[in-house]
Scaffold this motif. Sequence first.
Motif, PDB file in Angstrom:
ATOM      1  N   PRO A  62       1.006  -1.208  -0.027  1.00 48.42           N
ATOM      2  CA  PRO A  62      -0.102   0.100  -0.124  1.00 48.42           C
ATOM      3  C   PRO A  62       0.778   1.197   0.060  1.00 48.42           C
ATOM      4  N   GLU A 120       2.597   3.940  -4.299  1.00 49.07           N
ATOM      5  CA  GLU A 120       1.542   5.022  -4.669  1.00 49.07           C
ATOM      6  C   GLU A 120       0.604   4.335  -6.080  1.00 49.07           C
ATOM      7  N   TRP A 177      -1.354   1.380  -4.900  1.00 46.73           N
ATOM      8  CA  TRP A 177      -2.657   1.859  -4.249  1.00 46.73           C
ATOM      9  C   TRP A 177      -3.766   2.396  -4.881  1.00 46.73           C
ATOM     10  N   ASN A 178      -3.227   3.245  -5.899  1.00 43.65           N
ATOM     11  CA  ASN A 178      -4.464   3.953  -6.623  1.00 43.65           C
ATOM     12  C   ASN A 178      -4.901   2.967  -7.810  1.00 43.65           C
ATOM     13  N   ARG A 216      -6.528   0.563  -2.916  1.00 39.08           N
ATOM     14  CA  ARG A 216      -7.733   1.291  -2.333  1.00 39.08           C
ATOM     15  C   ARG A 216      -9.016   0.337  -2.323  1.00 39.08           C
ATOM     16  N   ARG A 217      -9.291   0.127  -3.622  1.00 36.68           N
ATOM     17  CA  ARG A 217     -10.384  -0.495  -3.618  1.00 36.68           C
ATOM     18  C   ARG A 217     -10.478  -2.010  -2.713  1.00 36.68           C
ATOM     19  N   ALA A 269      -8.873  -2.544  -0.018  1.00 34.38           N
ATOM     20  CA  ALA A 269      -8.879  -2.428   1.114  1.00 34.38           C
ATOM     21  C   ALA A 269     -10.055  -1.940   1.797  1.00 34.38           C
ATOM     22  N   ASN A 270     -10.980  -0.891   0.847  1.00 35.61           N
ATOM     23  CA  ASN A 270     -12.247  -0.437   1.500  1.00 35.61           C
ATOM     24  C   ASN A 270     -13.114  -1.642   1.463  1.00 35.61           C
ATOM     25  N   TYR A 307      -3.954  -0.323   4.605  1.00 33.00           N
ATOM     26  CA  TYR A 307      -3.765   0.974   4.398  1.00 33.00           C
ATOM     27  C   TYR A 307      -2.187   1.413   4.325  1.00 33.00           C
ATOM     28  N   LYS A 331      -2.200   7.086   5.715  1.00 36.77           N
ATOM     29  CA  LYS A 331      -3.851   7.146   5.689  1.00 36.77           C
ATOM     30  C   LYS A 331      -4.514   6.301   6.625  1.00 36.77           C
ATOM     31  N   GLN A 332      -3.816   6.039   7.657  1.00 36.81           N
ATOM     32  CA  GLN A 332      -4.714   4.783   8.348  1.00 36.81           C
ATOM     33  C   GLN A 332      -5.586   5.522   9.654  1.00 36.81           C
TER      34      GLN A 332
END
Length: 463
Positions: free
Chosen positions: A27, A30, A33-34, A38-39, A41-42, A165, A169-170
């Motif tokens: 994560p 970058e 992550w992008n 992100r998807r 993790a969410n 994360y 950004k945690q």
Amino acid sequence: MTALTDETSARPESARKGGRWIDHWDPEDEEFWNRTGRRVANRNLIFSIFTEHLGFCVWLLWSIAVLHLADNGTALSVGQTLWLTTLPNLVGALLRIPYTFGPAKFGGRNWTVISGLLLLIPCGLFVFAIANPGLPFWALLLIAATTGLGGGNFASSMSNIAHFYPTAKQGLPLGLNAAGGNVGVSVTQLTMPPLIVGFGLIAVGWVWMPLILVAALCAHLFMNNLSKASQSYTLAEMGRIAARPHTITMSVLYIATFGSFIGYSFSFGVLIGNQFPDITASHYIWLGALVGSAARPVGGWMADKLGGTVVTFWNFLAMGLGIVAVWAGVSTGSWGLFLGAFLWVFATTGIGNGSTYKMIPSIFRARAEASTATAEQGVRERAFELARREAAAAIGLISAVGALGGALIQQTFRISVERSGGIGPALIVLAVFYGFCLALTWAVYMRRGRVGPERVSLARAGV
């Protein structure tokens, strides 16, 4: 690269383990992550919140049920009633330590399924207890103790989500994950009384069972295990992590934030009844937990933006001032001031919960950054991954200590009421404690005189 490849990075290790395992997870990259992180993790966060929320709902079952046991044919003394509400708190706190091992040992998704299904045990035993009102008190104690399984869920859920994360950004996701669980306190306090009136006390055990099954199924279908996070901790490693000064410091700060939240949540109705006997406590007790839960992600978001230490420092000042206002409400007999001030205190417990949890992974990463400042890239990457694992373990340990702090706060109020007839002395003790935490935060993480590579790294990491 397809989504399937992104999520599984299929290797022989994945085939051997089976299920929804992810071998490659970075994560801090970058681009990764992008594109994918992100998807994924969410998605894991959403279903982690669902299970943890139910854990808190189950954890609080007996805190409301004891008020209706006499109507069900079970007469208890005041002391016995207090034991039935205190024991789940203590067991839940102690279970947070072994639960911390769960995601590392079995995988985050797998342990979420297991820990979710375990919640069926206290629900089923609750139904049995209510259906058999002649049970001896020791049996009721054992049954009530099993609801501590819901309190243990918090540690495993938080340590698991921390791996998904980026460190920077945690704050917000950890705050959301925790708030989703914490609000279970308010949901239980709000929904159980009318449920009892409409369907009887036994319905309180039955109502959660289908939701638990749905949560376990969703975790099985939609969550993931991370291979990098699946290395189990040894007791020696956990001991070293527990003995580190930062772990001890953050445990004290978390007693002041989460310990206050859970201690006040269990005690709020009793405190209202003690100080304002003409007020119907059940109409208001759910408000405190709701406000505190809603404020927790706000604290995490603020910590992401301003730094966890800054938010934590000023929040302890706000907590102390809030307690002084509660004391003023008690002294003047002003119900409006008492309620407003206590809701302010609940809000500050939530903000502090979010900001302190932001600090933990940042501290461990900062220490790794400081110790490998001149090392080659491969060494630094291994150090950062170790820091992430250690931070996840520390989160579980610190959450256990914080929950135990809730029991201490309950006992502070009990002693105050028994010896003085009111809660004034307890409020003085709490105000002094928050002042100590304010000074501790400044001395360890903010004092300008402290220099060195770790201090620089802490500032850079947003601690």
